[in-house]
Design a protein around this motif. Structure first.
Motif, PDB file in Angstrom:
ATOM      1  N   VAL A 111       4.680  12.351  10.207  1.00 51.23           N
ATOM      2  CA  VAL A 111       4.584  12.052  11.632  1.00 51.23           C
ATOM      3  C   VAL A 111       5.662  12.800  12.416  1.00 51.23           C
ATOM      4  O   VAL A 111       5.427  13.270  13.523  1.00 51.23           O
TER       5      VAL A 111
ATOM      6  N   LEU B 154       0.715   2.969   9.211  1.00 47.17           N
ATOM      7  CA  LEU B 154       1.426   4.214   8.921  1.00 47.17           C
ATOM      8  C   LEU B 154       0.987   4.784   7.567  1.00 47.17           C
ATOM      9  O   LEU B 154       0.777   5.995   7.424  1.00 47.17           O
TER      10      LEU B 154
ATOM     11  N   TRP C 117       6.022   7.439  16.544  1.00 53.32           N
ATOM     12  CA  TRP C 117       4.580   7.617  16.387  1.00 53.32           C
ATOM     13  C   TRP C 117       3.874   7.137  17.653  1.00 53.32           C
ATOM     14  O   TRP C 117       2.928   7.731  18.117  1.00 53.32           O
TER      15      TRP C 117
END
Ligand code: PHE
Length: 453
Positions: free
Chosen positions: A79, A64, A406
């Protein structure tokens, strides 16, 4: 063309991340928690948490960070804009300050023990050493001053935009630390009484394995030791280039961090049990400060070993402290557009103010232990709140976010960039989506129930 540069950047991340992970959590926290958690049962639970919960989440957090290249709040926003997910990032930022507020106090102790070990001030008999520790930690002004020194150095390092400095320091320190730990472990396991210590450390009492308090402590300790669940790894991941395989880097960090924690146990328990009447759960956070000076006293040139040990431990603590403060600092810069200088100064002073009660609480613990609702001293309160709850919650949110928002296929795209090595990727997806969130929720819910019941 840039051979050396490439090499530097490839290992630079592992070094910085290892510098963050390896710290007081391994050498002070782990043995202390093993002592409170009844020995080998805790070790077993800790290893299970590392392998099945923390390792997968570490990979998720790094992915991430590398994808979004920003601070925790910004990463969740990048995101999933227009959602409340940024609040997860906000917990991370708060945890950075909260954890550092007690971390700096303990780092202050290790700083002082450089001097105590070199001069033999802590005494030589077990009673003297124990009494010395109690007296030293009861002195509020001294502890406050030491905490201030640690915070000032941490802030100073961050002012200088320091990534290369940290890398170099870690590269030098880590092999020396491991070397010294190996020597100390070799000495410890040959002391009289060592066998009893080894049995305590390695032979699990299975009744403790099912104790929810111990499970929660093991989970919190695993997150804490890996600098996980609060954005440090996310921020460090944002410095990664796509050329580096995340899974491999994560494996190296987990391996190193776990090895150093286990090694610390091989020093503390054999040497602790060589002291007549030793009770590993009795000394609490003072465990290593009570056991180690005894061990140094049995070594030829012990004061030298002792001083070297505490120097290395203080350095390891500083590289971790820097990574803790980096999270709120990065947030102020990225999200609020503050200049780095302002961010560092405000966060350093803010953390110091929050640390003051922890520094003074050891002296004035009668105030804090007596707090009606809490019933624990301020430092214990901090550890319970941040390690045992905030970090696992942060890990839970990361797993859910990566797994469902995500999404695994997108995350895998990032993880497999440039044909990176990542065996077991399917298993990783299952762990992130199902096993990790489920396990964390069950542990936390049971813990809360057992606390109020
Ligand atoms: N992992 C560090 C240690 O073991 C502490 C830490 C926790 C650092 C969380 C950063 C974030 O000492």
């Amino acid at each position: 063309m840039t051979d050396r540069g490439t090499w530097g950047s490839r290992f630079g991340f592992v070094l910085a991340a290892a510098g963050s992970a390896v710290g007081l959590g391994n050498i002070w926290g782990f043995p202390t928690q093993v002592g409170q958690g009844g020995g080998a049962a805790f070790v077993l639970l800790y290893l299970a948490c590392i392998v099945f919960i923390c390792f997968p989440i570490l990979i998720a957090e790094l992915a991430l960070g590398r994808r979004t290249q920003t601070d925790p709040v910004g990463a969740f926003r990048a995101v999933q804009p227009n959602s409340r997910w940024w609040m997860a990032g906000a917990i991370f930022v708060a945890a950075g300050v909260g954890i550092l507020s007690f971390y700096a106090v303990i780092a202050g102790w290790t700083l002082a023990y450089i001097w105590f070990a070199a001069t033999g001030a802590a005494g030589s008999s077990a009673e003297e050493i124990g009494a010395f520790f109690t007296e030293f930690t009861s002195s509020g002004p001294v502890n406050l001053f030491l905490t201030f020194v640690i915070m000032a150095v941490t802030g100073g390092v961050l002012l200088g935009g320091v990534r290369s400095g940290i890398e170099r320091m870690t590269k030098l320190m880590m092999p020396m630390l491991i070397g010294l730990l190996l020597i100390l472990a070799a000495r410890a396991v040959t002391l009289p009484g060592a066998a009893e210590g080894l049995a305590y450390y390695l032979r699990p009492d299975f009744s403790r394995v099912f104790d929810i308090g111990t499970v929660n402590a093991a989970l919190g300790q695993a997150f804490f030791s890996l600098s996980l669940g609060m954005g440090t790894m996310l921020v460090y991941g944002s410095y990664l280039t796509r050329r580096e395989g995340i899974a491999k880097a994560a494996l190296m960090v987990v391996g190193l961090d776990t090895a150093i924690a286990l090694l610390a146990g091989f020093i503390i328990f054999p040497s602790g049990f060589s002291i007549p009447g030793f009770d590993p759960s009795a000394s609490g956070p003072g465990l290593i400060f009570v056991v180690l000076p005894r061990l140094f006293a049995t070594l030829p040139g012990g004061s030298l070993f002792g001083a070297a040990f505490f120097i290395l431990l203080t350095m390891a603590a500083l590289t971790s402290a820097v990574s803790l403060l980096e999270v709120p600092v990065a947030h102020c810069i990225d999200a609020h557009g503050w200049p780095r200088r302002k961010a560092v100064i405000v966060m350093t002073l803010g953390t110091f103010c929050l640390a003051a009660p922890s520094a003074l609480a050891n002296g004035a613990s009668r105030f804090f232990s007596a707090l009606p609702v809490v019933g624990m001293d301020f430092q214990t309160l901090m550890i319970t709140m941040w390690n045992n709850f905030a970090l696992p919650i942060g890990g839970f949110l990361t797993a859910v976010f990566v797994g469902y928002v995500w999404r695994i296929d997108k995350a895998l795209e990032e993880l497999l960039a440039e044909q990176a090595w990542f065996p077991g990727r399917q298993l990783w997806g299952v762990l992130i989506r199902y096993a990790c969130p489920f396990a964390i929720v069950v542990i936390l819910v049971y813990t809360v129930l057992s606390m109020i019941g």
